[in-house]
Design a protein around this motif. Structure first.
Motif, PDB file in Angstrom:
ATOM      1  N   GLY A   1       0.835  -1.192   0.000  1.00 14.14           N
ATOM      2  CA  GLY A   1       0.000   0.000   0.000  1.00 14.14           C
ATOM      3  C   GLY A   1       0.871   1.243   0.000  1.00 14.14           C
TER       4      GLY A   1
ATOM      5  N   SER B   1       0.966   5.791  -0.339  1.00 10.47           N
ATOM      6  CA  SER B   1       0.284   7.092  -0.359  1.00 10.47           C
ATOM      7  C   SER B   1       0.569   7.801  -1.672  1.00 10.47           C
TER       8      SER B   1
ATOM      9  N   ARG C   1      -2.311   7.626  -4.117  1.00  9.85           N
ATOM     10  CA  ARG C   1      -2.685   6.547  -3.202  1.00  9.85           C
ATOM     11  C   ARG C   1      -3.134   5.305  -3.963  1.00  9.85           C
TER      12      ARG C   1
ATOM     13  N   THR D   1      -7.202  -2.026   3.625  1.00 11.82           N
ATOM     14  CA  THR D   1      -8.218  -1.204   4.296  1.00 11.82           C
ATOM     15  C   THR D   1      -7.899   0.288   4.213  1.00 11.82           C
ATOM     16  N   HIS D   2      -6.808   0.662   3.583  1.00 11.22           N
ATOM     17  CA  HIS D   2      -6.340   2.058   3.623  1.00 11.22           C
ATOM     18  C   HIS D   2      -6.635   2.852   2.355  1.00 11.22           C
TER      19      HIS D   2
ATOM     20  N   PRO E   1      -8.498   7.598   2.179  1.00  7.33           N
ATOM     21  CA  PRO E   1      -8.064   8.288   3.399  1.00  7.33           C
ATOM     22  C   PRO E   1      -9.175   9.091   4.058  1.00  7.33           C
TER      23      PRO E   1
ATOM     24  N   MET F   1     -11.678   5.572   6.499  1.00  3.29           N
ATOM     25  CA  MET F   1     -11.074   4.254   6.693  1.00  3.29           C
ATOM     26  C   MET F   1     -12.199   3.252   6.943  1.00  3.29           C
TER      27      MET F   1
ATOM     28  N   SER G   1       4.360   5.979   2.340  1.00  2.96           N
ATOM     29  CA  SER G   1       3.383   4.993   2.780  1.00  2.96           C
ATOM     30  C   SER G   1       2.926   5.309   4.195  1.00  2.96           C
ATOM     31  N   ASP G   2       1.676   4.968   4.498  1.00  2.00           N
ATOM     32  CA  ASP G   2       1.138   5.150   5.846  1.00  2.00           C
ATOM     33  C   ASP G   2       1.523   4.001   6.759  1.00  2.00           C
TER      34      ASP G   2
ATOM     35  N   PHE H   1       1.767  -1.920   4.854  1.00  2.00           N
ATOM     36  CA  PHE H   1       0.697  -2.757   4.288  1.00  2.00           C
ATOM     37  C   PHE H   1       1.246  -3.550   3.111  1.00  2.00           C
TER      38      PHE H   1
END
Length: 196
Positions: A9, A11, A28, A65-66, A69, A72, A186-187, A190
């Motif tokens: 995953g 951003s 994203r 699940t991300h 933004p 969520m 990335s957040d 993931f």
């Protein structure tokens, strides 16, 4: 399982596509590393149907699940459920590496030949673009809009776009056989690995 992928995953990301100065950008979504391995002797070679099935599986499986933004979600979503997130595909031969019996080096005997790998990679990217409804006549070989320079989605001598890249359902890809200079934000980690 002859198609190995790692999904991560992101951003946003920037990828060097010409070994020199051309970077493509996406917002994203998901970074897909892919390698094509030699199949077992009993199963034959990797077919276009195998590649299409692998892409379908990656699009339809509930994994992340991300994606959004703004909201969520508690349950995992598939890429098919989120058609606006971007996908960046990177050829990654190192996924086919195996440590030799003595444990002193890495061997890549499990990869398909370079010419077969390149053809499979092109088909892999093609199937993703077709599934996402992208008209391949208005994008270059890396899936970048022919108007990308004006849109800020393709730059030179910079690894980062001038502004944050908004996701918009793009499918961009690296160039097979080239150095893949990659910058991601990335957040979190993931990340998932699959053999398809």
């Amino acid at each position: 399982m002859p198609i190995r992928v790692i999904l991560q995953g992101i951003s946003q990301a920037s990828l060097l596509v010409d070994n020199d100065e051309k970077y493509v950008h996406c917002g994203r979504g998901v970074l897909v590393y892919v390698a094509f391995l030699k199949p077992d002797k009993d199963t034959g070679g990797i077919t276009d149907e195998d590649v299409a099935r692998a892409v379908h599986t990656l699009l339809e499986t509930n994994i992340f699940t991300h994606f959004n933004p703004e909201k969520m979600v508690a349950r995992a979503q598939s890429l098919a459920e989120c058609p606006k997130v971007d996908i960046m595909i990177v050829p990654q031969a190192s996924l086919g590496g195996k440590i030799n019996k003595k444990g002193h080096s890495v061997q890549f005997h499990h990869l398909v030949s370079k010419d077969i790998g390149e053809a499979l990679y092109e088909r892999f990217c093609h199937h993703f673009r077709v599934a996402r409804g992208i008209n391949e006549e208005v994008v270059d070989a890396n899936g970048v809009s022919l108007n990308a320079a004006e849109e800020g989605l393709c730059t030179t001598e910079s690894n980062k776009p001038e502004k944050w890249v908004k996701y918009d359902g793009r499918v961009v890809s690296g160039t097979f056989g080239n150095r893949q200079g990659l910058f991601i934000e990335s957040d979190g980690p993931f990340t998932h690995t699959f053999d398809l």
